[in-house]
Design a protein around this motif. Structure first.
Motif, PDB file in Angstrom:
ATOM      1  N   GLY A 171       0.821  -1.200   0.000  1.00  0.00           N
ATOM      2  CA  GLY A 171       0.000   0.000   0.000  1.00  0.00           C
ATOM      3  C   GLY A 171       0.857   1.252   0.000  1.00  0.00           C
ATOM      4  O   GLY A 171       1.936   1.274   0.599  1.00  0.00           O
ATOM      5  N   LEU A 217      -7.072   7.125  -1.663  1.00  0.00           N
ATOM      6  CA  LEU A 217      -7.159   5.680  -1.517  1.00  0.00           C
ATOM      7  C   LEU A 217      -6.406   4.935  -2.611  1.00  0.00           C
ATOM      8  O   LEU A 217      -6.165   3.733  -2.480  1.00  0.00           O
ATOM      9  N   ARG A 218      -6.020   5.658  -3.686  1.00  0.00           N
ATOM     10  CA  ARG A 218      -5.238   5.059  -4.770  1.00  0.00           C
ATOM     11  C   ARG A 218      -4.156   6.041  -5.201  1.00  0.00           C
ATOM     12  O   ARG A 218      -4.387   7.253  -5.244  1.00  0.00           O
ATOM     13  N   TRP A 268      -2.040   1.662  -6.915  1.00  0.00           N
ATOM     14  CA  TRP A 268      -1.745   1.097  -5.600  1.00  0.00           C
ATOM     15  C   TRP A 268      -2.803   1.545  -4.596  1.00  0.00           C
ATOM     16  O   TRP A 268      -3.103   2.735  -4.497  1.00  0.00           O
ATOM     17  N   PRO A 269      -3.350   0.631  -3.795  1.00  0.00           N
ATOM     18  CA  PRO A 269      -4.226   1.073  -2.709  1.00  0.00           C
ATOM     19  C   PRO A 269      -3.397   1.775  -1.640  1.00  0.00           C
ATOM     20  O   PRO A 269      -2.181   1.570  -1.552  1.00  0.00           O
ATOM     21  N   SER A 270      -4.042   2.596  -0.838  1.00  0.00           N
ATOM     22  CA  SER A 270      -3.328   3.190   0.294  1.00  0.00           C
ATOM     23  C   SER A 270      -2.969   2.092   1.289  1.00  0.00           C
ATOM     24  O   SER A 270      -3.563   1.007   1.289  1.00  0.00           O
ATOM     25  N   SER A 299      -6.038   1.166   3.186  1.00  0.00           N
ATOM     26  CA  SER A 299      -6.980   0.355   2.406  1.00  0.00           C
ATOM     27  C   SER A 299      -6.498  -1.090   2.285  1.00  0.00           C
ATOM     28  O   SER A 299      -7.281  -2.038   2.417  1.00  0.00           O
ATOM     29  N   ALA A 300      -5.201  -1.243   2.021  1.00  0.00           N
ATOM     30  CA  ALA A 300      -4.640  -2.587   1.890  1.00  0.00           C
ATOM     31  C   ALA A 300      -4.725  -3.339   3.216  1.00  0.00           C
ATOM     32  O   ALA A 300      -5.045  -4.535   3.246  1.00  0.00           O
ATOM     33  N   PRO A 357      -5.698  -7.314  -1.281  1.00  0.00           N
ATOM     34  CA  PRO A 357      -5.659  -5.913  -1.727  1.00  0.00           C
ATOM     35  C   PRO A 357      -5.029  -5.772  -3.110  1.00  0.00           C
ATOM     36  O   PRO A 357      -3.857  -5.447  -3.255  1.00  0.00           O
ATOM     37  N   ASP A 386      -9.543   8.765  -5.782  1.00  0.00           N
ATOM     38  CA  ASP A 386     -10.411   8.321  -4.686  1.00  0.00           C
ATOM     39  C   ASP A 386     -10.046   9.012  -3.374  1.00  0.00           C
ATOM     40  O   ASP A 386      -9.730   8.363  -2.377  1.00  0.00           O
TER      41      ASP A 386
END
Length: 208
Positions: free
Chosen positions: A94, A111-112, A120-122, A125-126, A136, A156
């Motif tokens: 993340g 968030l991305r 990549w997710p944060s 979030s991951a 994730p 996001d």
């Protein structure tokens, strides 16, 4: 933190220390352990990366950090990932990038994020995905027309739920968890491992 540095020694620590941390936490069955620490360079101690990778795989619910580096509009942005053996052992990756508001405070997160594409997710979030038993996955590699393929892209955006109440986040010093995690650390916890000692990392202010 300062107490841990006094007990363990100068930063950066050998990654064997973080392997010991994961081994200790495994006994408390955490929902996820997320590292807000970047393991990009080879450890100076032979075998330390392998030890951390092995402990990461044994716990099985570890999320590692990805960072973006940008040095101006004319320089391509870079993604800084953990060492390959750690990536293979981790449950997910993340991004940890933070954008400040005009007053220098943090009120929101993306968030991305990623280079060219915000895939990549944060880290948060991951970590949530792993804690909920999901994988994730990065977002599909699509890019908006006209966007710069070499720039750091974000998407996001959400507002942070501030302020946090004092009892919402419990803090433990490294020396309180290694070699034995305390019984006050409940099973199923969401654990974030980071640096809080003065001078070792960026500090961010949030609204009061």
């Amino acid at each position: 933190d300062e107490y841990s540095l006094e007990a363990v020694g100068q930063w950066p620590w050998s990654r064997r220390r973080f392997a010991e941390l994961l081994d200790s936490l495994r006994a408390r069955s955490p929902a996820v352990v997320a590292f807000d620490i970047l393991f990009a360079e080879p450890d100076r101690e032979v075998g330390a990366d392998a030890a951390l990778a092995a402990s990461t795989a044994k716990l099985g619910r570890v999320v590692l950090a990805v960072a973006g580096a940008s040095h101006g509009p004319t320089t391509p942005a870079l993604e800084v990932l953990p060492r390959a053996p750690l990536v293979e052992a981790a449950a997910g990756l993340g991004h940890t990038n933070v954008e400040l508001d005009g007053d220098g405070r943090v009120r929101r997160m993306q968030l991305r994020a990623g280079v060219g594409v915000a895939y990549w997710p944060s880290l948060a979030s991951a970590a949530l995905a792993v804690a909920q038993g999901r994988t994730p996955e990065p977002a599909p590699p699509w890019r908006e027309d006209g966007s710069d393929p070499q720039a750091w892209a974000v998407a996001d955006e959400v507002l942070l739920p501030l302020p946090l109440m004092p009892n919402e986040v419990r803090r433990f010093s490294f020396t309180e968890v290694v070699p034995t995690a305390p019984p006050t650390l409940p099973p199923g916890a969401v654990i974030v491992v980071g640096v809080t000692a003065a001078g070792l990392g960026p500090g961010f202010r949030v609204p009061d």
